[in-house]
Scaffold this active site. Structure first.
Site, PDB file in Angstrom:
ATOM      1  N   LYS A  69      32.699  36.162  24.085  1.00 14.72           N
ATOM      2  CA  LYS A  69      33.550  35.322  23.252  1.00 14.72           C
ATOM      3  C   LYS A  69      33.576  33.918  23.821  1.00 14.72           C
ATOM      4  CE  LYS A  69      37.683  34.655  24.224  1.00 14.72           C
ATOM      5  NZ  LYS A  69      39.097  34.816  24.674  1.00 14.72           N
ATOM      6  N   ASN A 103      25.214  31.595  25.340  1.00 14.77           N
ATOM      7  CA  ASN A 103      25.308  33.042  25.443  1.00 14.77           C
ATOM      8  C   ASN A 103      24.246  33.763  24.619  1.00 14.77           C
ATOM      9  OD1 ASN A 103      27.488  32.842  27.183  1.00 14.77           O
ATOM     10  ND2 ASN A 103      29.024  33.147  25.584  1.00 14.77           N
ATOM     11  N   ARG A 131      28.743  26.838  24.342  1.00 18.99           N
ATOM     12  CA  ARG A 131      28.768  28.096  25.088  1.00 18.99           C
ATOM     13  C   ARG A 131      28.301  29.254  24.206  1.00 18.99           C
ATOM     14  NH1 ARG A 131      31.572  29.326  29.591  1.00 18.99           N
ATOM     15  NH2 ARG A 131      30.986  27.192  30.146  1.00 18.99           N
ATOM     16  N   TYR A 161      44.163  42.394  17.116  1.00 18.04           N
ATOM     17  CA  TYR A 161      43.915  40.981  17.401  1.00 18.04           C
ATOM     18  C   TYR A 161      44.633  40.069  16.411  1.00 18.04           C
ATOM     19  CZ  TYR A 161      39.924  42.888  20.058  1.00 18.04           C
ATOM     20  OH  TYR A 161      39.118  43.596  20.895  1.00 18.04           O
TER      21      TYR A 161
END
Length: 287
Positions: free
Chosen positions: A227, A237, A233, A48
């Protein structure tokens, strides 16, 4: 945050925060916001290219190291005994930590048997609290378990309502390997968020389709690492612990299974080519 106990007794949060495709320049603030929102598991990977930013966020967050469960992964080019030992040291240096909570083989390709021997040694030396794999299909997972001195404690897989993988989960339960779902929303592909069934179940419980998907996973003992770069958000989540799906809900979601992946198929030639070239050409999927 509820936890699940791995075969070796390590407690691992059922929900964490993934940083796949979070750019290095924004990753530090994103991870810091996630920790402030309440996440206590952060999942990254050498591939990543944002481990250093994750490490900076961990140092800034004000929590002791042991309060955050930290996962990273060794990619295909880091497979092999010596390569994986060096990759582990490099990841720890970038993250600024002396140990990892979970270290994973990222893809079922290359010399992952040599890599596994290295991971077993790192585990036995106390440098990592748990070791595991990603994207291992049942045949490869079983074969590795038959050869390993230390079995994988986690298999991180693509798992969402369109690709539910009951046979994979059954074998993992038999082997004592805990499943963790990456991309639990399938990146919104194939109309995931507009599935009428998910919308109806969400309205029934006063939740969103995303929350229903996450609850569906954790209620079945499947860890999740959603993610988002948006604080609202992130908080949404996390808000999945005050409701449960009933038998009718679960049956309706089961009927959404298409029996095929949306993002990664390690049996498909185009996908093998894609993941081998990912570091130079980060294409999301060829499916």
């Amino acid at each position: 945050m509820e936890t699940i106990t791995l075969e070796n007794g390590v407690a691992m949060p059922l929900e964490g925060f993934g940083v796949f495709q979070v750019q290095e320049e924004t990753c530090e603030e994103t991870v810091l916001a996630a920790i402030q929102a309440g996440y206590r598991l952060i999942d990254t990977a050498s591939a990543y290219q944002n481990e250093a930013a994750v490490g900076r966020a961990l140092r800034r967050c004000g929590l002791p190291r042991e309060a955050v469960f930290l996962t990273t992964k060794a990619y295909i080019q880091e497979m092999g005994y010596e390569n994986t030992k060096a990759a582990f040291a490099a990841s720890c240096q970038r993250l600024g930590v002396e140990y990892l909570d979970l270290y994973l083989v990222h893809m079922p390709f290359g010399d992952y048997y040599g890599a596994w021997r290295a991971m077993e040694e790192l585990y036995q030396e106390g440098k990592v609290r748990a070791i595991g794999v990603c994207n291992f299909l049942p045949d490869r997972l079983l074969d590795l378990c038959c050869q390993a001195r230390v079995r994988p404690q986690v298999n991180q897989i693509e798992r969402h309502p369109h690709y539910q993988r009951p046979e994979d989960l059954a074998l993992m339960a038999e082997l004592g390997v805990r499943p963790q779902a990456w991309a639990p929303f399938a990146e919104g592909l194939n109309g995931m968020f507009t599935e009428p069934v998910l919308g109806e179940i969400a309205r029934k419980h006063g939740k969103t389709p995303a929350q229903v998907i996450l609850r569906w996973n954790v209620q079945q003992g499947v860890m999740v690492i959603p993610k988002s770069v948006h604080r609202a958000r992130m908080e949404e989540n996390l808000d999945i612990w005050d409701f449960s799906l009933d038998g009718e809900d679960l049956a309706r979601i089961a009927a959404l299974d298409r029996g095929r992946p949306s993002m990664l198929d390690p049996r498909k030639v185009s996908e093998v080519k894609r993941v081998y070239a990912y570091l130079e050409n980060p294409v999301l999927t060829s499916l």
